[in-house]
Structure formats: C-alpha cells, structure tokens
Design a protein around this motif. Structure first.
Motif, short mmCIF file in Angstrom:
data_model
loop_
_atom_site.label_atom_id
_atom_site.label_comp_id
_atom_site.label_asym_id
_atom_site.label_seq_id
_atom_site.Cartn_x
_atom_site.Cartn_y
_atom_site.Cartn_z
N UNK A 121 10.42 39.61 10.75
CA UNK A 121 10.70 38.21 11.03
C UNK A 121 11.54 37.42 10.21
N UNK A 122 12.42 36.69 10.67
CA UNK A 122 13.36 35.94 9.70
C UNK A 122 12.53 34.60 9.16
N UNK A 123 13.02 34.34 7.87
CA UNK A 123 12.37 33.30 7.00
C UNK A 123 12.38 31.93 8.17
N UNK A 124 13.51 31.74 8.69
CA UNK A 124 13.49 30.55 9.68
C UNK A 124 12.40 30.63 10.75
N UNK A 125 12.24 31.94 11.32
CA UNK A 125 11.16 31.85 12.10
C UNK A 125 9.80 31.76 11.85
N UNK A 126 9.59 32.23 10.68
CA UNK A 126 8.38 32.31 9.76
C UNK A 126 8.06 30.81 9.58
N UNK A 127 9.01 30.08 9.15
CA UNK A 127 8.83 28.56 8.74
C UNK A 127 8.50 27.82 9.99
N UNK A 128 9.22 28.04 10.98
CA UNK A 128 9.07 27.30 12.33
C UNK A 128 7.63 27.67 12.77
N UNK A 129 7.05 28.82 12.79
CA UNK A 129 5.81 29.13 13.34
C UNK A 129 4.88 28.55 12.32
N UNK A 130 4.96 28.72 11.05
CA UNK A 130 4.02 28.09 10.23
C UNK A 130 4.28 26.39 10.37
N UNK A 131 4.87 25.71 10.70
CA UNK A 131 5.15 24.36 10.75
C UNK A 131 4.62 24.05 12.07
N UNK A 132 4.49 24.87 13.31
CA UNK A 132 3.85 24.37 14.52
C UNK A 132 2.54 24.69 14.17
N UNK A 133 1.98 25.60 13.60
CA UNK A 133 0.50 26.05 13.65
C UNK A 133 0.06 24.76 12.50
N UNK A 134 0.58 24.47 11.54
CA UNK A 134 0.13 23.24 10.48
C UNK A 134 0.36 22.05 11.43
N UNK A 135 1.15 21.69 12.37
CA UNK A 135 1.51 20.22 12.77
C UNK A 135 0.87 19.93 14.28
N UNK A 136 1.27 21.13 15.03
CA UNK A 136 1.02 20.76 16.43
C UNK A 136 -0.37 21.22 16.66
N UNK A 137 -0.83 22.35 16.12
CA UNK A 137 -2.18 22.76 16.47
C UNK A 137 -3.33 21.78 16.31
N UNK A 138 -2.98 20.79 15.19
CA UNK A 138 -3.92 19.94 14.83
C UNK A 138 -3.89 18.53 15.95
N UNK A 139 -2.90 18.57 16.64
CA UNK A 139 -2.90 17.38 17.42
C UNK A 139 -3.88 17.45 18.68
N UNK A 199 9.87 18.00 12.76
CA UNK A 199 10.47 19.48 12.12
C UNK A 199 11.72 19.35 11.61
N UNK A 200 12.62 18.82 12.16
CA UNK A 200 14.29 18.81 11.61
C UNK A 200 13.97 17.93 9.96
N UNK A 201 13.27 16.76 10.08
CA UNK A 201 13.31 16.20 8.72
C UNK A 201 12.71 17.20 7.68
N UNK A 202 11.33 17.87 8.15
CA UNK A 202 10.71 18.62 7.28
C UNK A 202 11.79 19.96 6.91
N UNK A 203 12.31 20.35 7.72
CA UNK A 203 13.36 21.69 7.64
C UNK A 203 14.44 21.05 6.28
#
Length: 62
Positions: free
Chosen positions: A1-19, A34-38
């Motif tokens: 898995x690329x670092x970008x994909x891993x970052x995106x997946x982690x971000x989704x889990x941390x931010x979207x899953x809590x909504x 996501x863009x601002x955080x990246x």
C-alpha cells in the motif's frame, strides 16, 4: 500500500467514521478538510526533511 493510500484510509477512519449517519456533511466539505490536512502534513514533512539542512521551506496557513 502506498503512503498516500494509507494516509487517506487512516484519515477516513479517523474523521468520517466518527460522523453521525445523518450529519449532513457534504462530500465537498470532507474533500476540502482532507486536502487541508494533507497539505499540512506534507508541509510538516518537507520542513522536517529540510530542517536538517539548516532551512525551513514553507509555512502552513490554514
């Protein structure tokens, strides 16, 4: 898995899953957040890399 994909997946889990399911947050808002955080993470990593060479390249302004 690329670092970008891993970052995106982690971000989704941390931010979207809590909504809550009916939060009404749009895809556009999530994409902007996501863009601002990246960018913040990239600037931080770039500065960390260059700091060892005696310079700071960028500053993040939200």
């Amino acid at each position: 898995m690329s670092p970008t994909t891993e970052f995106f997946e982690n971000w989704l889990q941390e931010n979207v899953a809590k909504l809550p399911a009916e939060s009404g947050v749009s895809i556009a808002v999530l994409a902007q957040e996501f863009e601002q955080e990246a960018v913040r993470v990239c600037v931080h990593e770039l500065n960390r890399y260059t700091r060892g060479r005696g310079r700071t390249v960028l500053h993040f302004v939200p």
